[in-house]
Scaffold this active site. Sequence first.
Site, PDB file in Angstrom:
ATOM      1  N   HIS A   6       0.832  -1.213   0.000  1.00 27.00           N
ATOM      2  CA  HIS A   6       0.000   0.000   0.000  1.00 27.00           C
ATOM      3  C   HIS A   6       0.868   1.266   0.000  1.00 27.00           C
ATOM      4  O   HIS A   6       2.046   1.189  -0.346  1.00 27.00           O
ATOM      5  CB  HIS A   6      -1.008  -0.036   1.157  1.00 27.00           C
ATOM      6  CG  HIS A   6      -1.689  -1.364   1.274  1.00 27.00           C
ATOM      7  ND1 HIS A   6      -2.699  -1.762   0.429  1.00 27.00           N
ATOM      8  CD2 HIS A   6      -1.459  -2.423   2.092  1.00 27.00           C
ATOM      9  CE1 HIS A   6      -3.084  -2.992   0.750  1.00 27.00           C
ATOM     10  NE2 HIS A   6      -2.353  -3.427   1.751  1.00 27.00           N
ATOM     11  N   GLU A  43      -2.003   0.414   8.029  1.00 23.26           N
ATOM     12  CA  GLU A  43      -1.168  -0.657   7.491  1.00 23.26           C
ATOM     13  C   GLU A  43      -0.026  -0.073   6.666  1.00 23.26           C
ATOM     14  O   GLU A  43       1.105  -0.564   6.726  1.00 23.26           O
ATOM     15  CB  GLU A  43      -2.023  -1.600   6.632  1.00 23.26           C
ATOM     16  CG  GLU A  43      -1.224  -2.749   6.039  1.00 23.26           C
ATOM     17  CD  GLU A  43      -2.013  -3.581   5.045  1.00 23.26           C
ATOM     18  OE1 GLU A  43      -3.234  -3.342   4.900  1.00 23.26           O
ATOM     19  OE2 GLU A  43      -1.396  -4.463   4.405  1.00 23.26           O
ATOM     20  N   HIS A  98       2.839  -6.863   4.598  1.00 18.88           N
ATOM     21  CA  HIS A  98       1.474  -6.413   4.870  1.00 18.88           C
ATOM     22  C   HIS A  98       1.087  -6.669   6.316  1.00 18.88           C
ATOM     23  O   HIS A  98       1.747  -7.420   7.033  1.00 18.88           O
ATOM     24  CB  HIS A  98       0.475  -7.151   3.957  1.00 18.88           C
ATOM     25  CG  HIS A  98       0.567  -6.751   2.526  1.00 18.88           C
ATOM     26  ND1 HIS A  98      -0.307  -5.876   1.936  1.00 18.88           N
ATOM     27  CD2 HIS A  98       1.478  -7.087   1.574  1.00 18.88           C
ATOM     28  CE1 HIS A  98       0.046  -5.696   0.667  1.00 18.88           C
ATOM     29  NE2 HIS A  98       1.129  -6.419   0.426  1.00 18.88           N
ATOM     30  N   GLU A 179       1.634 -11.499   5.846  1.00 12.30           N
ATOM     31  CA  GLU A 179       0.664 -10.742   6.637  1.00 12.30           C
ATOM     32  C   GLU A 179       1.150 -10.909   8.078  1.00 12.30           C
ATOM     33  O   GLU A 179       0.968 -11.947   8.697  1.00 12.30           O
ATOM     34  CB  GLU A 179      -0.750 -11.310   6.459  1.00 12.30           C
ATOM     35  CG  GLU A 179      -1.272 -11.249   5.024  1.00 12.30           C
ATOM     36  CD  GLU A 179      -1.793  -9.864   4.619  1.00 12.30           C
ATOM     37  OE1 GLU A 179      -1.725  -8.923   5.433  1.00 12.30           O
ATOM     38  OE2 GLU A 179      -2.272  -9.748   3.470  1.00 12.30           O
TER      39      GLU A 179
HETATM   40 ZN   LIG Z   1      -2.150  -5.203   2.741  1.00 13.96          ZN
END
Ligand SMILES: [Zn+2]
Length: 218
Positions: A6, A43, A98, A179
């Site tokens: 992101h 995030e 992430h 993640e």
């Molecule tokens: Zn993400």
Amino acid sequence: MIDPGHNPGNVDHTTEINAQVDVGNGHKECDTTGTETDAGYSEAAYTLDVSNRLRDLLQTLGAKVVLTQDGDRPWGPCVTERAAIGNAAHADAAISIHGDGGPATGSGFHVIMPAEVKGGAADTGPIVAPSHRLGLLLREKFQAATAEPYADYVAQQGLDTRSDLGGLNLSTVPKVFIECGNMRNAGDAGRMTDPQWRQKAAQGIADAFTAYLTTASG
Ligand SMILES: [Zn+2]
């Protein structure tokens, strides 16, 4: 190659990031805004911080490191460009970092590896096996460094294989996603907000890269 997932500016550029891009087996948004903790820690801020810590660790070890973005562009890049940057660098290994936005009751980390995808610009055949080796090392080293358990709400034993991520589909170099935890879970959010824990997270990823790049592929 390190890909901080992101971008803190994506929220202000929804038109640009919502543009559809070709991920080989379909079309998806160029990029997404990502999730955040209940307290508002994004995030995108998390991934950039861990990525910078990881870059420092790897450079100290003598690695040449390329980032897809370093807070130096207003939005994105698109997932297609994120893959292309690793490809152009002929990276020995690549990771996209992430934090997940799962159900509040779920916690833990998981590693995502590329599935066999062939179509359009996607052909993951050559990277599936080396990415799997990188993924197994990442699961081991990340848990050793952080003591974070495997995710209890998604994936199996901390591992998932996906065919819907452009960043994996379009990669020609060994690549995985992590993640690091579930930002919507209070316990994980507390850890991910803690700079000392983020250093451990970066260390675990650095250990995985080191192991991957210095052990035989068998
Ligand atoms: Zn993400």
